[in-house]
Design a protein around this motif. Structure first.
Motif, PDB file in Angstrom:
ATOM      1  N   PRO A   1       0.803  -1.243   0.000  1.00 36.52           N
ATOM      2  CA  PRO A   1       0.000   0.000   0.000  1.00 36.52           C
ATOM      3  C   PRO A   1       0.827   1.280   0.000  1.00 36.52           C
ATOM      4  CG  PRO A   1      -0.872  -1.574   1.593  1.00 36.52           C
ATOM      5  CD  PRO A   1       0.464  -2.089   1.148  1.00 36.52           C
ATOM      6  N   LEU A   2       2.087   1.206   0.444  1.00 35.55           N
ATOM      7  CA  LEU A   2       2.900   2.423   0.514  1.00 35.55           C
ATOM      8  C   LEU A   2       3.118   3.025  -0.871  1.00 35.55           C
ATOM      9  CD1 LEU A   2       5.588   1.397   3.171  1.00 35.55           C
ATOM     10  CD2 LEU A   2       3.324   2.418   3.506  1.00 35.55           C
ATOM     11  N   ALA A   3       3.191   2.167  -1.903  1.00 32.23           N
ATOM     12  CA  ALA A   3       3.362   2.674  -3.271  1.00 32.23           C
ATOM     13  C   ALA A   3       2.122   3.449  -3.719  1.00 32.23           C
ATOM     14  CB  ALA A   3       3.641   1.515  -4.216  1.00 32.23           C
ATOM     15  N   VAL A   4       0.949   3.027  -3.242  1.00 33.53           N
ATOM     16  CA  VAL A   4      -0.288   3.749  -3.564  1.00 33.53           C
ATOM     17  C   VAL A   4      -0.319   5.073  -2.808  1.00 33.53           C
ATOM     18  CG1 VAL A   4      -2.811   3.652  -3.569  1.00 33.53           C
ATOM     19  CG2 VAL A   4      -1.478   1.566  -3.955  1.00 33.53           C
ATOM     20  N   PHE A   5       0.048   5.033  -1.525  1.00 35.98           N
ATOM     21  CA  PHE A   5       0.094   6.272  -0.741  1.00 35.98           C
ATOM     22  C   PHE A   5       0.978   7.315  -1.439  1.00 35.98           C
ATOM     23  CE2 PHE A   5      -0.426   3.782   3.532  1.00 35.98           C
ATOM     24  CZ  PHE A   5      -1.757   3.524   3.197  1.00 35.98           C
ATOM     25  N   ASP A   6       2.080   6.847  -2.023  1.00 30.63           N
ATOM     26  CA  ASP A   6       3.056   7.760  -2.632  1.00 30.63           C
ATOM     27  C   ASP A   6       2.730   8.078  -4.088  1.00 30.63           C
ATOM     28  OD1 ASP A   6       5.427   9.257  -2.130  1.00 30.63           O
ATOM     29  OD2 ASP A   6       6.532   7.878  -3.434  1.00 30.63           O
ATOM     30  N   LYS A   7       1.606   7.539  -4.588  1.00 34.22           N
ATOM     31  CA  LYS A   7       1.157   7.797  -5.967  1.00 34.22           C
ATOM     32  C   LYS A   7       2.221   7.414  -6.990  1.00 34.22           C
ATOM     33  CE  LYS A   7      -2.096  11.563  -4.841  1.00 34.22           C
ATOM     34  NZ  LYS A   7      -2.115  11.363  -3.391  1.00 34.22           N
ATOM     35  N   ARG A   8       2.873   6.251  -6.766  1.00 33.40           N
ATOM     36  CA  ARG A   8       3.851   5.778  -7.733  1.00 33.40           C
ATOM     37  C   ARG A   8       3.132   5.365  -9.024  1.00 33.40           C
ATOM     38  NH1 ARG A   8       8.945   4.242  -5.470  1.00 33.40           N
ATOM     39  NH2 ARG A   8       9.307   5.729  -3.774  1.00 33.40           N
ATOM     40  N   PRO A   9       3.777   5.539 -10.189  1.00 34.05           N
ATOM     41  CA  PRO A   9       3.149   5.175 -11.469  1.00 34.05           C
ATOM     42  C   PRO A   9       2.707   3.705 -11.498  1.00 34.05           C
ATOM     43  CG  PRO A   9       5.168   6.422 -11.818  1.00 34.05           C
ATOM     44  CD  PRO A   9       5.115   6.116 -10.347  1.00 34.05           C
ATOM     45  N   GLY A  10       1.460   3.478 -11.846  1.00 30.18           N
ATOM     46  CA  GLY A  10       0.954   2.103 -11.955  1.00 30.18           C
ATOM     47  C   GLY A  10       0.498   1.501 -10.644  1.00 30.18           C
ATOM     48  N   ALA A  11       0.680   2.229  -9.521  1.00 29.68           N
ATOM     49  CA  ALA A  11       0.289   1.694  -8.206  1.00 29.68           C
ATOM     50  C   ALA A  11      -1.170   2.059  -7.911  1.00 29.68           C
ATOM     51  CB  ALA A  11       1.199   2.251  -7.119  1.00 29.68           C
ATOM     52  N   THR A  12      -2.023   1.046  -7.801  1.00 28.16           N
ATOM     53  CA  THR A  12      -3.446   1.261  -7.527  1.00 28.16           C
ATOM     54  C   THR A  12      -3.903   0.292  -6.448  1.00 28.16           C
ATOM     55  OG1 THR A  12      -4.144  -0.388  -9.149  1.00 28.16           O
ATOM     56  CG2 THR A  12      -3.832   1.880  -9.955  1.00 28.16           C
TER      57      THR A  12
END
Length: 270
Positions: free
Chosen positions: A86-97
């Motif tokens: 979930p941390l990648a989603v929190f950080d709005k990384r490309p492709g992270a949903t």
């Protein structure tokens, strides 16, 4: 033991979460299958040590060996991806949903379960000489664990369910702390030391770990434990999964992310 500052290892946590979301289905399943199998074997080892020595602390001290090994090999446990993905989603990384997070969690759950179930079958064959005789002392212990941690909770009703859930929360608080501790160091010895203590604490305290339980309870059922598959799912596995999500994400992932990665502005002194 090279030590990384919190801002550095939390960045690694976010990078790791992004990497797991973008990993192929094949690699996610292979790595999660192997992680489930190795952790199951480690649990079988720890229970054997406990039964043969009569000392639960000895089993708890040795259990982290399998956990450390699987992380050094780059394999994935459900408890770890609960915290990191979930941390990648929190950080709005490309492709992270969030859909990607659910996909990752689902694949890792299936891989861990398949790996743990394989070892459960193998160990059940060993404990009973191919199901031709009564279980060994270790096999009997596994059956009793399954009964106590399903029917034991059920006997207390809602209070039992609450206790089960809190034990699962506490478990992944400790286990995910171990995962993060491995990122604090750049040496093998430093990673091993960082993982050892929190994992030992969870095992000795009897907290509920969804992947360890994928081995303990199916093994108990194969060896004649007096509980059912439904008892296992309702009165252990499913609440444990939910508790592990809350424990890892709330007390480790979101906490470290919010204070060391997205640090609040400093106070202005008048």
């Amino acid at each position: 033991m090279a030590y990384l500052a919190p801002a550095e290892f939390v960045t690694k946590m976010v990078d790791s979460g992004e990497s797991k979301l973008l990993m192929s289905t094949r690699d996610t399943l292979i790595r999660s299958y192997m992680a489930g199998a190795i952790l199951a074997l480690s649990a079988a080892f720890a229970v054997s040590v406990t039964v043969n020595t009569g000392n639960a602390l000895a089993g708890a001290i040795l259990f982290p060996v399998g956990f450390i090994l699987l992380y050094l090999l780059g394999f994935d446990l459900l408890t770890g991806v609960f915290t990191l993905a979930p941390l990648a989603v929190f950080d709005k990384r490309p492709g992270a949903t969030w859909a990607g997070v659910m996909r990752n969690w689902g694949l890792v759950f299936c891989g861990n379960f398949a790996g743990a179930l394989t070892v459960a079958l193998f160990m059940s064959i060993i404990f009973t000489f191919g199901f031709t005789e009564a279980p060994s002392a270790v096999g009997e212990k596994l059956g009793h664990i399954g009964e106590g941690r399903t029917l034991g909770y059920a006997a207390h009703g809602a209070a039992g369910m609450l206790t089960l859930f809190i034990r699962a929360v506490m478990c992944n608080w400790m286990v995910s702390t171990g995962v993060v501790a491995a990122m604090m160091s750049t040496t093998v010895s430093g990673k091993a030391i960082g993982m050892w203590m929190p994992v030992m604490v969870f095992f000795y305290m009897g907290f509920e770990h969804s992947i360890v339980n994928m081995f303990l309870f199916p093994t108990g059922l194969m060896l004649g434990g007096k509980f059912t598959l439904l008892d296992y799912l309702i009165w252990n596995e499913l609440p444990t999964v939910l508790g592990n999500v809350v424990g890892g994400l709330t007390f480790v992932g979101a906490t470290l992310y919010s204070t060391h990665y997205k640090t609040a502005p400093k106070r202005k002194v008048a």
